[in-house]
Write an enzyme that holds these catalytic residues in place. Sequence first.
Site, PDB file in Angstrom:
ATOM      1  N   VAL A  28      32.754  18.289  45.800  1.00 57.68           N
ATOM      2  CA  VAL A  28      32.745  18.229  47.342  1.00 57.68           C
ATOM      3  C   VAL A  28      31.576  18.875  47.814  1.00 57.68           C
ATOM      4  O   VAL A  28      31.544  18.783  49.265  1.00 57.68           O
ATOM      5  CB  VAL A  28      34.225  18.591  47.682  1.00 57.68           C
ATOM      6  CG1 VAL A  28      35.203  17.821  46.907  1.00 57.68           C
ATOM      7  CG2 VAL A  28      34.208  20.356  47.397  1.00 57.68           C
TER       8      VAL A  28
ATOM      9  N   HIS B 167      58.327  18.141  58.553  1.00 58.17           N
ATOM     10  CA  HIS B 167      59.705  17.175  58.273  1.00 58.17           C
ATOM     11  C   HIS B 167      60.581  17.323  59.274  1.00 58.17           C
ATOM     12  O   HIS B 167      61.166  16.353  59.832  1.00 58.17           O
ATOM     13  CB  HIS B 167      60.143  17.353  56.769  1.00 58.17           C
ATOM     14  CG  HIS B 167      59.059  17.460  55.560  1.00 58.17           C
ATOM     15  ND1 HIS B 167      57.916  16.281  55.819  1.00 58.17           N
ATOM     16  CD2 HIS B 167      59.139  17.941  54.432  1.00 58.17           C
ATOM     17  CE1 HIS B 167      57.183  16.585  54.754  1.00 58.17           C
ATOM     18  NE2 HIS B 167      57.781  17.444  53.970  1.00 58.17           N
TER      19      HIS B 167
END
Length: 489
Positions: free
Chosen positions: A87, A241
């Site tokens: 990366v 959530h």
Amino acid sequence: MKTNQQPKAVIVIFGATGDLAKRKLYPSIHRLYQNGQIGEEFAVVGVGRRPWSNEDLRQTVKTSISSSADKHIDDFTSHFYYHPFDVTNPGSYQELNVLLNQLEDTYQIPNNRMFYLAMAPEFFGTIAKTLKSEGVTATTGWSRLVIEKPFGHDLPSAQALNKEIREAFTEDQIYRIDHYLGKQMVQNIEVIRFANAIFEPLWTNRYISNIQITSSESLGVEDRARYYEKSGALRDMVQNHIMQMVALLAMEPPIKLNTEEIRSEKVKVLRALRPIAKDEVDEYFVRGQYHAGEIDGVPVPAYTDEDNVAPDSNTETFVAGKLLIDNFRWAGVPFYIRTGKRMKEKSTKIVVQFKDIPMNLYYGNENNMNPNLLVIHIQPDEGITLYLNAKKLGGAAHAQPIKLDYCSNCNDELNTPEAYEKLIHDCLLGDATNFAHWDEVALSWSFVDSISETWAANKTLSPNYESGSMGPKESDDLLVKDGLHWWNI
């Protein structure tokens, strides 16, 4: 819309050798293929540090989806390719771009690219910026970036990450995934509220006493201890959530059922949340940490005895809290939340408790009555239960509680889509409704930061609830002082 139901795209998965890809992403893409929601014009490129071949990845995909049940598995996995990747090396991105161009020619894909970051979050910004600088996003089709949580560790880190990503992608290209928003019954909250005349007029502080959200897990931290030690239940569950469920339960009806209008109403709710001052945290929030106990008769260790957990860890594995929304609809209605690990059962549910009728004629010694409750079961069972009071059988005018049940996943013939399956398909179609906008993320972090900072400064937490219970006693006291209790139904 029908002409676009089989989107054509290359899906690039960063972290293709990891657990999330194996458990969730590969099975979800396979189900989309099986169900005809993606056709033959697609390819998946897995990138990672391991020196795998295409065949290594394809075998991993087969293993992850129990391929013995699918006679077309080889056709499916032939769409998968592996690319060894660093990366931090621009050359890796240039090589990736060459591969993507080749695959788009092979599969007749109109330069549509979805980049799924299923890896360590410290690389999110680097990947996003280098994808752009090396021309990987410069296509004639669309480019979309899917980001897994955690999106930052607090508001400042989330702002820094968002700034990095926005240098390469616009907000409408960024899909911040919250898999709870892919769950069928979470998406059903809007339908229950806005498509039913028996609920919509009652969904206010005039008729609702309180709303309770419980998301409990029977598992411990398992192999996520290193992550969990830095996160804890507040950041891991509440900031994303649970805050999303609160927003869906409390939002005003949107003008239209589209991404912009729904997100706009959710943001208004999060803006209306009453901030918790640092000297009020103990009044409104409770934290806990599990000690040893039993789950289904099997002994389990304390959190501090788990692998990769510090023996003096101050990390919370349980959070309960009282949220207040200061707007016209919800003034005075508490939203109680609780979430934790090593609890009695794995369950996520919402309980809406309606107010009692003034001078109810049926309250008395002979009647065992409860308030009316609407229970929305999120997982593992998906459905709705409505608790009412009705006449007992017999001559006397006595009442008793009854319940009306609907279970959406009890029919074995019904193939309910998994959350990731639905969200991946939504992203391919360009529907961001069930993904978190930056404004939602920022407001959620702003709310929880004062709580986490207070707890970080007060390192007195010790294990205070037994594994296999529903949390510490202080969680019950949070409601008892308001004359209420948790509905464990």
